[in-house]
Design a protein around this motif. Structure first.
Motif, short mmCIF file in Angstrom:
data_model
loop_
_atom_site.label_atom_id
_atom_site.label_comp_id
_atom_site.label_asym_id
_atom_site.label_seq_id
_atom_site.Cartn_x
_atom_site.Cartn_y
_atom_site.Cartn_z
N ALA A 17 0.83 -1.21 0.00
CA ALA A 17 0.00 0.00 0.00
C ALA A 17 0.86 1.26 0.00
O ALA A 17 0.50 2.27 -0.62
N LEU A 18 2.01 1.21 0.68
CA LEU A 18 2.90 2.37 0.73
C LEU A 18 3.70 2.52 -0.55
O LEU A 18 4.09 3.63 -0.91
N SER A 19 3.96 1.42 -1.23
CA SER A 19 4.80 1.48 -2.43
C SER A 19 3.99 1.59 -3.72
O SER A 19 4.56 1.91 -4.77
N TRP A 20 2.70 1.33 -3.66
CA TRP A 20 1.86 1.32 -4.87
C TRP A 20 0.54 1.99 -4.52
O TRP A 20 -0.35 1.38 -3.95
N ARG A 21 0.43 3.24 -4.86
CA ARG A 21 -0.74 4.03 -4.48
C ARG A 21 -2.03 3.41 -5.01
O ARG A 21 -2.14 3.05 -6.17
N GLY A 22 -3.01 3.30 -4.15
CA GLY A 22 -4.31 2.77 -4.54
C GLY A 22 -4.44 1.26 -4.38
O GLY A 22 -5.55 0.72 -4.47
N LEU A 23 -3.32 0.57 -4.10
CA LEU A 23 -3.37 -0.89 -4.04
C LEU A 23 -3.92 -1.40 -2.71
O LEU A 23 -4.21 -2.59 -2.58
N VAL A 24 -4.08 -0.51 -1.75
CA VAL A 24 -4.58 -0.93 -0.44
C VAL A 24 -5.97 -1.56 -0.55
O VAL A 24 -6.32 -2.44 0.24
N TRP A 25 -6.75 -1.15 -1.55
CA TRP A 25 -8.09 -1.71 -1.72
C TRP A 25 -8.04 -3.17 -2.15
O TRP A 25 -9.03 -3.89 -2.06
N LEU A 26 -6.89 -3.61 -2.62
CA LEU A 26 -6.70 -5.03 -2.94
C LEU A 26 -5.95 -5.75 -1.83
O LEU A 26 -6.35 -6.84 -1.41
N THR A 27 -4.87 -5.15 -1.33
CA THR A 27 -4.02 -5.84 -0.36
C THR A 27 -4.68 -6.00 1.01
O THR A 27 -4.47 -7.01 1.68
N ALA A 28 -5.46 -5.01 1.43
CA ALA A 28 -6.10 -5.11 2.75
C ALA A 28 -7.10 -6.28 2.80
O ALA A 28 -7.06 -7.10 3.73
#
Length: 220
Positions: free
Chosen positions: A127-138
């Protein structure tokens, strides 16, 4: 700590009984996910590194740090596991239904969940290294944590603490090592060694900041 298994034992039993009531194909899907789901985080690490080869040095630094931060999350979790000898619920809870996967052997302790720690660390790092990916990784991390209880090899508190430990460790590593790795990437990108440059990429190609006067205003 001795009271935690007792406090979450009821929830563990409820989840395992629910798991046993689901269709066989769903149980098999959970079994596959709980063992192989972490590989998807690995794929995202590689994709994040590849996309930043033409990105900024700071972005490449974060992409390189993501798997390292996740590894640190695992190491801390494993260290805690070796200090806290909590037996697996699939062996300790009397009268519990059989776990969906084989119960780990005695000595492979339950607290905290390493799978959850890795998932939590990877979710935060990506999430910190790829903006917007938190919606997938979380959701991926939460699903991994839940699956460890669902298949019967962890208490709920094992996976909750695992997620928190992994996430916090990853956050600390990403924040504290960002600047030195950024400087390292900049140095590597100026190297004459082709293999080194290939690993970190050349970064964003430079372009002229202004067009010729005739192009800007239109020639008549």
């Amino acid at each position: 700590m001795d009271n935690l298994p007792t406090l979450t034992e009821g929830l563990y039993l409820d989840i395992l009984e629910f798991a046993r009531s689901t269709p066989h194909w769903f149980q098999r899907l959970a079994e596959v996910w709980t063992e192989l789901g972490l590989l998807l985080f690995g794929v995202l690490f590689v994709a994040g590194w590849w996309r930043m080869r033409r990105g900024s040095a700071d972005g490449m630094a974060l992409a390189l740090l993501a798997p390292l931060a996740t590894a640190f999350g695992y190491v801390v979790s494993e260290g805690l596991k070796s200090l806290i000898d909590e037996e697996r619920p699939c062996r300790a809870v009397a009268g519990a239904p059989a776990s969906l996967v084989a119960c780990p052997p005695h000595g492979d302790w339950s607290f905290p969940s390493n799978h959850s720690a890795i998932a939590g660390a990877a979710a935060v790092a990506l999430a910190l290294s790829w903006r917007g990916l938190v919606w997938l990784t979380a959701p991926m991390a939460l699903l991994m944590a839940f699956s460890r209880v669902f298949v019967g090899v962890h208490y709920p508190h094992d996976v909750t603490v695992g997620l928190l430990v992994g996430g916090v460790v990853a956050l600390i590593v990403m924040k504290s090592a960002r600047r030195p790795v950024h400087n390292l990437v900049e140095t590597a990108r100026s190297s004459r060694n082709g293999a080194v440059v290939w690993c970190v990429g050349r970064g964003m190609p430079s372009h002229a900041s202004a067009r010729p006067e005739g192009v800007r205003h239109g020639a008549r």
